[in-house]
Design a protein around this motif. Structure first.
Motif, PDB file in Angstrom:
ATOM      1  N   VAL A 101       0.834  -1.204   0.000  1.00 12.30           N
ATOM      2  CA  VAL A 101       0.000   0.000   0.000  1.00 12.30           C
ATOM      3  C   VAL A 101       0.868   1.253   0.000  1.00 12.30           C
ATOM      4  CG1 VAL A 101      -1.808   1.282   1.226  1.00 12.30           C
ATOM      5  CG2 VAL A 101      -1.798  -1.228   1.272  1.00 12.30           C
ATOM      6  N   ASP A 102       0.526   2.186  -0.896  1.00 13.58           N
ATOM      7  CA  ASP A 102       1.168   3.500  -0.933  1.00 13.58           C
ATOM      8  C   ASP A 102       0.077   4.547  -1.102  1.00 13.58           C
ATOM      9  OD1 ASP A 102       3.206   5.339  -0.786  1.00 13.58           O
ATOM     10  OD2 ASP A 102       4.250   4.663  -2.588  1.00 13.58           O
ATOM     11  N   ASP A 103       0.429   5.802  -0.866  1.00 16.49           N
ATOM     12  CA  ASP A 103      -0.564   6.859  -1.001  1.00 16.49           C
ATOM     13  C   ASP A 103      -0.884   7.158  -2.455  1.00 16.49           C
ATOM     14  OD1 ASP A 103       1.960   7.988  -1.425  1.00 16.49           O
ATOM     15  OD2 ASP A 103       1.641   9.692  -0.086  1.00 16.49           O
ATOM     16  N   VAL A 104       0.157   7.159  -3.314  1.00 11.32           N
ATOM     17  CA  VAL A 104      -0.049   7.519  -4.716  1.00 11.32           C
ATOM     18  C   VAL A 104       0.975   6.810  -5.606  1.00 11.32           C
ATOM     19  CG1 VAL A 104       1.380   9.616  -4.477  1.00 11.32           C
ATOM     20  CG2 VAL A 104      -0.260   9.459  -6.360  1.00 11.32           C
ATOM     21  N   ALA A 105       0.527   6.384  -6.765  1.00  8.30           N
ATOM     22  CA  ALA A 105       1.436   5.937  -7.824  1.00  8.30           C
ATOM     23  C   ALA A 105       1.588   7.145  -8.731  1.00  8.30           C
ATOM     24  CB  ALA A 105       0.874   4.736  -8.566  1.00  8.30           C
TER      25      ALA A 105
END
Length: 181
Positions: A101-105
């Motif tokens: 999980v990341d905030d933004v690609a």
């Protein structure tokens, strides 16, 4: 894409209530896909809060962190993302399904690095411990940008604007700062 006047960059503003809504919708996407991860791996720092919130929303307790440095300021990055210590303890992950999980690609370079590493090399070992192979890894991001080199498996929204996240909009607190600043 360095910009000398960051105030003129068009922005997407994520509020705390919007964050809650987005995480619930991402959790529904993941659950409805029929795929159930065994653990969540946050891409630190931006993915820490989304990963924790997704883990809660999906009832998962196993969570780890991969520390990656890439952004140095608004629209400013290192040439390539770099994995930095401390490394996650990979014990007991053999054969598990991992949700990264990341905030933004944004450029997608950070997410691509972590996904490639986990899929091809496993979760890095610590000291003399060998890398642990996972059975499957998928990714989730709150936002995805069209220029990204990777398409996350699960995304809440697509945007090409700079994103103001509620946890990183204000500058770091320094000694003598007022709480309302």
């Amino acid at each position: 894409m360095a910009d000398t006047d960051n105030a003129e960059i068009e922005r997407e503003v994520l509020t705390w209530p919007g964050f809650g809504e987005g995480i619930r919708e991402l959790a529904v996407q993941i659950v409805d896909s029929g795929w159930t991860p065994d653990l969540v791996v946050a891409v630190a720092r931006g993915g820490l809060l989304p990963a924790g919130a997704l883990a809660y929303a999906m009832g998962l307790k196993a969570i780890g962190t991969m520390n990656v440095e890439f952004y140095t300021d608004i629209a400013e990055t290192l040439p390539e993302p770099v994995l930095i210590p401390p490394l996650m303890d990979p014990s007991a992950l053999e054969g598990k399904k991992v949700l990264v999980v990341d905030d933004v690609a944004d450029s997608g370079k950070t997410l691509a690095l972590v996904m490639k590493m986990i899929r091809e090399q496993g979760v890095p070992g610590i000291g003399d411990q060998k890398a642990i192979n996972v059975s499957e890894a998928r990714s989730a991001c709150i936002y995805h940008k069209s220029r990204s080199i990777i398409e996350p498996d699960y995304v809440w929204k697509k945007t090409d604007k700079w994103i103001n996240f509620p946890w990183s909009t204000l500058p770091p607190v320094v000694a003598g700062a007022k709480a309302d600043a």
